[in-house]
Design a protein around this motif. Structure first.
Motif, PDB file in Angstrom:
ATOM      1  N   ASP A 123      50.693  18.086 -58.136  1.00  0.00           N
ATOM      2  CA  ASP A 123      51.377  17.670 -59.524  1.00  0.00           C
ATOM      3  C   ASP A 123      50.299  17.613 -60.444  1.00  0.00           C
ATOM      4  O   ASP A 123      50.416  17.731 -61.481  1.00  0.00           O
ATOM      5  N   LEU A 124      49.023  17.160 -60.016  1.00  0.00           N
ATOM      6  CA  LEU A 124      47.861  16.724 -60.789  1.00  0.00           C
ATOM      7  C   LEU A 124      46.423  16.819 -60.132  1.00  0.00           C
ATOM      8  O   LEU A 124      46.579  16.740 -58.828  1.00  0.00           O
TER       9      LEU A 124
ATOM     10  N   ILE B 291      54.318  11.725 -56.256  1.00  0.00           N
ATOM     11  CA  ILE B 291      53.323  12.414 -56.904  1.00  0.00           C
ATOM     12  C   ILE B 291      52.085  12.790 -55.962  1.00  0.00           C
ATOM     13  O   ILE B 291      51.711  12.145 -55.046  1.00  0.00           O
ATOM     14  N   LYS B 292      51.922  14.099 -55.871  1.00  0.00           N
ATOM     15  CA  LYS B 292      50.740  14.555 -55.195  1.00  0.00           C
ATOM     16  C   LYS B 292      49.553  15.180 -55.820  1.00  0.00           C
ATOM     17  O   LYS B 292      49.635  15.925 -56.835  1.00  0.00           O
ATOM     18  N   ILE B 293      48.323  14.405 -55.428  1.00  0.00           N
ATOM     19  CA  ILE B 293      47.200  14.551 -56.350  1.00  0.00           C
ATOM     20  C   ILE B 293      46.036  15.273 -55.446  1.00  0.00           C
ATOM     21  O   ILE B 293      45.859  15.024 -54.457  1.00  0.00           O
TER      22      ILE B 293
ATOM     23  N   LYS C  73      48.641   3.083 -53.482  1.00  0.00           N
ATOM     24  CA  LYS C  73      49.612   2.129 -53.793  1.00  0.00           C
ATOM     25  C   LYS C  73      50.549   2.128 -54.824  1.00  0.00           C
ATOM     26  O   LYS C  73      51.470   1.556 -54.873  1.00  0.00           O
ATOM     27  N   TYR C  74      50.326   3.148 -55.760  1.00  0.00           N
ATOM     28  CA  TYR C  74      51.266   3.690 -56.697  1.00  0.00           C
ATOM     29  C   TYR C  74      52.159   4.790 -56.263  1.00  0.00           C
ATOM     30  O   TYR C  74      52.608   5.689 -57.022  1.00  0.00           O
ATOM     31  N   ASP C  75      52.315   4.966 -54.961  1.00  0.00           N
ATOM     32  CA  ASP C  75      53.300   6.160 -54.230  1.00  0.00           C
ATOM     33  C   ASP C  75      52.630   7.568 -54.577  1.00  0.00           C
ATOM     34  O   ASP C  75      53.294   8.275 -55.068  1.00  0.00           O
ATOM     35  N   MET C  76      51.281   7.499 -54.674  1.00  0.00           N
ATOM     36  CA  MET C  76      50.798   8.894 -54.919  1.00  0.00           C
ATOM     37  C   MET C  76      50.274   9.388 -53.440  1.00  0.00           C
ATOM     38  O   MET C  76      49.407   8.710 -52.858  1.00  0.00           O
ATOM     39  N   GLU C  77      50.263  10.643 -53.305  1.00  0.00           N
ATOM     40  CA  GLU C  77      49.576  11.298 -52.071  1.00  0.00           C
ATOM     41  C   GLU C  77      48.493  12.019 -52.529  1.00  0.00           C
ATOM     42  O   GLU C  77      48.393  12.615 -53.346  1.00  0.00           O
ATOM     43  N   VAL C  78      47.403  11.372 -51.845  1.00  0.00           N
ATOM     44  CA  VAL C  78      46.215  12.063 -52.315  1.00  0.00           C
ATOM     45  C   VAL C  78      45.266  13.038 -51.205  1.00  0.00           C
ATOM     46  O   VAL C  78      45.288  12.429 -50.132  1.00  0.00           O
TER      47      VAL C  78
ATOM     48  N   ILE D 180      47.635   9.222 -65.545  1.00  0.00           N
ATOM     49  CA  ILE D 180      48.497  10.083 -64.741  1.00  0.00           C
ATOM     50  C   ILE D 180      49.863  10.258 -64.931  1.00  0.00           C
ATOM     51  O   ILE D 180      50.406  11.244 -65.320  1.00  0.00           O
ATOM     52  N   LYS D 181      50.229   8.889 -65.052  1.00  0.00           N
ATOM     53  CA  LYS D 181      51.736   8.744 -65.491  1.00  0.00           C
ATOM     54  C   LYS D 181      51.824   9.406 -66.894  1.00  0.00           C
ATOM     55  O   LYS D 181      53.367   9.790 -67.207  1.00  0.00           O
ATOM     56  N   THR D 182      51.203   9.017 -67.905  1.00  0.00           N
ATOM     57  CA  THR D 182      51.554   9.351 -69.085  1.00  0.00           C
ATOM     58  C   THR D 182      51.332  11.057 -69.258  1.00  0.00           C
ATOM     59  O   THR D 182      52.136  11.703 -69.687  1.00  0.00           O
ATOM     60  N   ILE D 183      50.503  11.683 -68.457  1.00  0.00           N
ATOM     61  CA  ILE D 183      50.314  12.957 -68.545  1.00  0.00           C
ATOM     62  C   ILE D 183      51.550  13.844 -67.716  1.00  0.00           C
ATOM     63  O   ILE D 183      52.239  14.735 -68.250  1.00  0.00           O
TER      64      ILE D 183
END
Length: 229
Positions: A47-48, A2-4, A23-28, A112-115
């Motif tokens: 992604d968000l 996921i890319k934030i 930590k939750y495998d998200m690139e920020v 984030i995961k819900t959306i």
């Protein structure tokens, strides 16, 4: 992954969120300036977006409006402003959620995961690789399986936009890197050619706009088309 995109002018908070989301495998990718954030939005496929409302140079509510001119990417407002009007206007302009500061980063991960679960389950956008198929040997491009009747210059420009999908390409780059446009041609000729390409795409899909102008920069070909006006 996921890319934030985080548009937040508080560097300490941005760092805390970045470290936690990683930590939750998200690139920020972060931006303290809203103008930089809008520019990054044209260069990366996010992604968000996590968006603060109190920003230098441009209010966050205006940023939401400008984002919606480019993409339908989900937006979570992250703000210390407690005025209910901000929340209402933000949601009306296209934000997907509103989190008042301070909040627990664990709740942010859940939101984030819900959306993303909701948006991806409703509709997974078709990427340009499936919509546009460029044959470099035959110098042809198909859109949704149908051949686009393009001139050599139109092929050059559309092919360049496809190669840079979701990223902005300047008019100068489109002009000078095209093999079939005279070097003495005006930058305005690019706008004319883009208009012709959009008309040909619209004959196949009149309901959406895939090539979008980026003010002061050039154009981008998006995988999240906006409704045609």
């Amino acid at each position: 992954m996921i890319k934030i995109l985080i548009i937040e002018d508080d560097p300490e908070l941005a760092l805390i969120l970045t470290n936690y989301l990683t930590k939750y495998d998200m690139e920020v990718i972060g931006a303290e300036d809203p103008f930089l954030g809008l520019s990054l939005l044209t260069q990366h496929d996010f992604d968000l977006i996590i968006l603060d409302l109190t920003l230098p140079g441009m209010d966050g509510l205006e940023v939401i409006q400008k984002i919606r001119e480019i993409t339908n990417i989900p937006i979570i407002i992250s703000s210390a402003r407690d005025d209910i009007t901000d929340k209402v206007i933000g949601m009306e302009r296209g934000a997907d959620d509103y989190m008042p500061k301070p909040y627990d980063p664990r709740e942010l991960v859940t939101r984030i995961k819900t959306i993303l679960r909701r948006t991806h389950s409703v509709e997974t956008p078709v990427k340009e690789a499936e919509l546009f198929d460029a044959d470099s040997k035959a110098h042809t491009i198909t859109f949704k399986g149908e051949l686009l009747e393009l001139t050599a210059a139109e092929y050059d420009i559309l092919n360049m936009l496809i190669r840079h999908k979701n990223g902005s390409v300047s008019r100068e780059q489109l002009l000078y890197e095209s093999e079939h446009i005279d070097d003495d041609s005006s930058i305005k000729n690019i706008d004319v050619i883009i208009s012709r390409i959009r008309q040909k795409i619209a004959k196949i899909d009149p309901d959406h706009v895939y090539i979008k102008p980026i003010r002061g920069v050039g154009y981008l070909l998006t995988d999240r088309p906006s409704p045609a006006k």
